[in-house]
Design a protein around this motif. Sequence first.
Motif, PDB file in Angstrom:
ATOM      1  N   MET A   1       9.513  -0.519  11.647  1.00  0.00           N
ATOM      2  CA  MET A   1      10.164  -1.315  10.592  1.00  0.00           C
ATOM      3  C   MET A   1       9.201  -2.399  10.101  1.00  0.00           C
ATOM      4  SD  MET A   1      13.833  -3.275  10.737  1.00  0.00           S
ATOM      5  CE  MET A   1      14.472  -4.096   9.287  1.00  0.00           C
ATOM      6  N   ARG A   2       9.113  -2.565   8.796  1.00  0.00           N
ATOM      7  CA  ARG A   2       8.209  -3.548   8.223  1.00  0.00           C
ATOM      8  C   ARG A   2       8.743  -4.961   8.421  1.00  0.00           C
ATOM      9  NH1 ARG A   2       6.993  -2.510   2.105  1.00  0.00           N
ATOM     10  NH2 ARG A   2       9.242  -2.726   2.013  1.00  0.00           N
ATOM     11  N   GLY A   3       7.843  -5.872   8.816  1.00  0.00           N
ATOM     12  CA  GLY A   3       8.203  -7.272   8.842  1.00  0.00           C
ATOM     13  C   GLY A   3       8.098  -7.860   7.448  1.00  0.00           C
ATOM     14  N   PRO A   4       8.618  -9.087   7.244  1.00  0.00           N
ATOM     15  CA  PRO A   4       8.576  -9.696   5.907  1.00  0.00           C
ATOM     16  C   PRO A   4       7.161  -9.827   5.346  1.00  0.00           C
ATOM     17  CG  PRO A   4      10.065 -10.897   7.349  1.00  0.00           C
ATOM     18  CD  PRO A   4       9.345  -9.911   8.215  1.00  0.00           C
ATOM     19  N   ALA A   5       6.207 -10.242   6.178  1.00  0.00           N
ATOM     20  CA  ALA A   5       4.845 -10.408   5.690  1.00  0.00           C
ATOM     21  C   ALA A   5       4.233  -9.069   5.297  1.00  0.00           C
ATOM     22  CB  ALA A   5       3.987 -11.083   6.765  1.00  0.00           C
ATOM     23  N   GLU A   6       4.479  -8.037   6.100  1.00  0.00           N
ATOM     24  CA  GLU A   6       3.960  -6.714   5.776  1.00  0.00           C
ATOM     25  C   GLU A   6       4.574  -6.192   4.487  1.00  0.00           C
ATOM     26  OE1 GLU A   6       4.719  -4.254   9.139  1.00  0.00           O
ATOM     27  OE2 GLU A   6       2.908  -4.909  10.211  1.00  0.00           O
ATOM     28  N   ALA A   7       5.884  -6.373   4.346  1.00  0.00           N
ATOM     29  CA  ALA A   7       6.564  -5.891   3.144  1.00  0.00           C
ATOM     30  C   ALA A   7       6.045  -6.610   1.904  1.00  0.00           C
ATOM     31  CB  ALA A   7       8.065  -6.097   3.288  1.00  0.00           C
ATOM     32  N   GLU A   8       5.832  -7.921   2.011  1.00  0.00           N
ATOM     33  CA  GLU A   8       5.333  -8.690   0.869  1.00  0.00           C
ATOM     34  C   GLU A   8       3.930  -8.231   0.479  1.00  0.00           C
ATOM     35  OE1 GLU A   8       4.682 -13.364  -0.494  1.00  0.00           O
ATOM     36  OE2 GLU A   8       5.394 -12.889   1.521  1.00  0.00           O
ATOM     37  N   ALA A   9       3.080  -7.994   1.481  1.00  0.00           N
ATOM     38  CA  ALA A   9       1.720  -7.534   1.203  1.00  0.00           C
ATOM     39  C   ALA A   9       1.740  -6.156   0.547  1.00  0.00           C
ATOM     40  CB  ALA A   9       0.908  -7.506   2.489  1.00  0.00           C
ATOM     41  N   GLU A  10       2.565  -5.259   1.041  1.00  0.00           N
ATOM     42  CA  GLU A  10       2.657  -3.923   0.448  1.00  0.00           C
ATOM     43  C   GLU A  10       3.188  -3.986  -0.976  1.00  0.00           C
ATOM     44  OE1 GLU A  10       4.762  -1.215   2.972  1.00  0.00           O
ATOM     45  OE2 GLU A  10       3.609  -1.806   4.745  1.00  0.00           O
ATOM     46  N   ASP A  11       4.162  -4.845  -1.209  1.00  0.00           N
ATOM     47  CA  ASP A  11       4.704  -4.991  -2.566  1.00  0.00           C
ATOM     48  C   ASP A  11       3.623  -5.501  -3.523  1.00  0.00           C
ATOM     49  OD1 ASP A  11       7.156  -4.128  -1.667  1.00  0.00           O
ATOM     50  OD2 ASP A  11       8.047  -6.124  -1.551  1.00  0.00           O
ATOM     51  N   PHE A  12       2.789  -6.427  -3.029  1.00  0.00           N
ATOM     52  CA  PHE A  12       1.705  -6.939  -3.869  1.00  0.00           C
ATOM     53  C   PHE A  12       0.729  -5.818  -4.220  1.00  0.00           C
ATOM     54  CE2 PHE A  12      -2.625  -8.441  -4.325  1.00  0.00           C
ATOM     55  CZ  PHE A  12      -2.504  -9.424  -5.295  1.00  0.00           C
ATOM     56  N   VAL A  13       0.318  -5.043  -3.223  1.00  0.00           N
ATOM     57  CA  VAL A  13      -0.628  -3.954  -3.475  1.00  0.00           C
ATOM     58  C   VAL A  13      -0.043  -2.956  -4.471  1.00  0.00           C
ATOM     59  CG1 VAL A  13      -1.798  -1.973  -2.429  1.00  0.00           C
ATOM     60  CG2 VAL A  13      -1.798  -4.184  -1.254  1.00  0.00           C
ATOM     61  N   ALA A  14       1.203  -2.573  -4.258  1.00  0.00           N
ATOM     62  CA  ALA A  14       1.830  -1.588  -5.141  1.00  0.00           C
ATOM     63  C   ALA A  14       1.938  -2.107  -6.573  1.00  0.00           C
ATOM     64  CB  ALA A  14       3.206  -1.219  -4.600  1.00  0.00           C
ATOM     65  N   ALA A  15       2.193  -3.414  -6.730  1.00  0.00           N
ATOM     66  CA  ALA A  15       2.382  -3.985  -8.062  1.00  0.00           C
ATOM     67  C   ALA A  15       1.079  -4.099  -8.843  1.00  0.00           C
ATOM     68  CB  ALA A  15       3.043  -5.357  -7.951  1.00  0.00           C
ATOM     69  N   HIS A  16      -0.051  -4.146  -8.148  1.00  0.00           N
ATOM     70  CA  HIS A  16      -1.328  -4.395  -8.823  1.00  0.00           C
ATOM     71  C   HIS A  16      -2.282  -3.197  -8.791  1.00  0.00           C
ATOM     72  CE1 HIS A  16       0.200  -8.513  -8.221  1.00  0.00           C
ATOM     73  NE2 HIS A  16      -0.500  -8.780  -9.302  1.00  0.00           N
ATOM     74  N   THR A  17      -1.747  -2.046  -8.451  1.00  0.00           N
ATOM     75  CA  THR A  17      -2.557  -0.830  -8.439  1.00  0.00           C
ATOM     76  C   THR A  17      -1.764   0.301  -9.081  1.00  0.00           C
ATOM     77  OG1 THR A  17      -1.729  -0.224  -6.235  1.00  0.00           O
ATOM     78  CG2 THR A  17      -3.806  -1.462  -6.328  1.00  0.00           C
ATOM     79  N   ALA A  18      -2.438   1.394  -9.295  1.00  0.00           N
ATOM     80  CA  ALA A  18      -1.788   2.617  -9.776  1.00  0.00           C
ATOM     81  C   ALA A  18      -2.285   3.772  -8.921  1.00  0.00           C
ATOM     82  CB  ALA A  18      -2.140   2.865 -11.243  1.00  0.00           C
ATOM     83  N   ILE A  19      -1.488   4.803  -8.825  1.00  0.00           N
ATOM     84  CA  ILE A  19      -1.889   5.960  -8.033  1.00  0.00           C
ATOM     85  C   ILE A  19      -2.931   6.763  -8.809  1.00  0.00           C
ATOM     86  CG2 ILE A  19      -1.117   8.115  -6.973  1.00  0.00           C
ATOM     87  CD1 ILE A  19       1.561   6.726  -6.450  1.00  0.00           C
ATOM     88  N   ALA A  20      -4.070   6.974  -8.175  1.00  0.00           N
ATOM     89  CA  ALA A  20      -5.175   7.713  -8.791  1.00  0.00           C
ATOM     90  C   ALA A  20      -5.866   8.526  -7.704  1.00  0.00           C
ATOM     91  CB  ALA A  20      -6.152   6.751  -9.461  1.00  0.00           C
ATOM     92  N   ARG A  21      -6.782   9.385  -8.138  1.00  0.00           N
ATOM     93  CA  ARG A  21      -7.471  10.277  -7.205  1.00  0.00           C
ATOM     94  C   ARG A  21      -8.976  10.038  -7.277  1.00  0.00           C
ATOM     95  NH1 ARG A  21      -4.117  14.491  -5.359  1.00  0.00           N
ATOM     96  NH2 ARG A  21      -2.010  14.349  -6.269  1.00  0.00           N
ATOM     97  N   PRO A  22      -9.618   9.773  -6.138  1.00  0.00           N
ATOM     98  CA  PRO A  22     -11.068   9.556  -6.142  1.00  0.00           C
ATOM     99  C   PRO A  22     -11.812  10.791  -6.644  1.00  0.00           C
ATOM    100  CG  PRO A  22     -10.093   8.912  -4.039  1.00  0.00           C
ATOM    101  CD  PRO A  22      -9.033   9.639  -4.800  1.00  0.00           C
ATOM    102  N   ALA A  23     -12.913  10.569  -7.332  1.00  0.00           N
ATOM    103  CA  ALA A  23     -13.636  11.668  -7.981  1.00  0.00           C
ATOM    104  C   ALA A  23     -14.082  12.737  -6.991  1.00  0.00           C
ATOM    105  CB  ALA A  23     -14.847  11.112  -8.731  1.00  0.00           C
ATOM    106  N   LEU A  24     -14.582  12.331  -5.826  1.00  0.00           N
ATOM    107  CA  LEU A  24     -15.124  13.291  -4.878  1.00  0.00           C
ATOM    108  C   LEU A  24     -14.054  13.883  -3.952  1.00  0.00           C
ATOM    109  CD1 LEU A  24     -18.038  14.327  -4.302  1.00  0.00           C
ATOM    110  CD2 LEU A  24     -18.078  12.783  -2.333  1.00  0.00           C
TER     111      LEU A  24
END
Length: 219
Positions: A1-24
């Motif tokens: 189960m995610r703790g509050p700090a982990e959940a907040e960090a994951e939410d930040f990452v998800a909000a500032h990135t997009a799903i993409a695929r590395p070239a190689l």
Amino acid sequence: MRGPAEAEAEDFVAAHTAIARPALVPEIPLHLATEITPIWQATEAWLGEQGIEPPFWAFAWPGSQALARWVLDDPSRVAGRRVLDFAAGGGLAAIACARAGAAVVEAAEIDPLAHAATRLNARLNGVAVAEAPGDVVGAPCRWDTVLAGDVCYEAPMTNHILPWLRGLAAAGARVILADPGRAYVPRGGLAEVARFRVPVTRELEDRDERVVVLSRLLG
């Protein structure tokens, strides 16, 4: 189960990135940023700090791409082994190892946002990657294989980690160093095992392609 700090960090990452695929390694989708300045500024604002290290976790660096490709091209290289992805960033090489059937995969990072990115990326790919807590440099060897991608870009970093990595190699681990031509890679004590041409972006590099050399570090 995610703790509050982990959940907040994951939410930040998800909000500032997009799903993409590395070239190689297009078979591994990741949460990635497209530009370095906006994600860097957002990270500083979120942490309330200035002058922080770049958000390395937000990009699929050429060293990690080459390591992941090397693993997926021949899963027997890690299958059934205990693997450490050192300085894992967003966990690309770790995820490749998990997909290739490694017995245990740990991702080592000192940035909590990197761990958050790795958790998100591992879930996205349906694999399990454990977090190696804290700074593992100096820890006794508990791995069969250690992957270190693009870690020799600064002299202090190289001087800090290289004796430990050589010690792991002397203890019996297969330590694979991925170097895309950085200034401080050691010139001796290496045995080349593969090389890859990795497309890169001028957002991060001064060219459109990097040749990444994978070498086994000798103890």
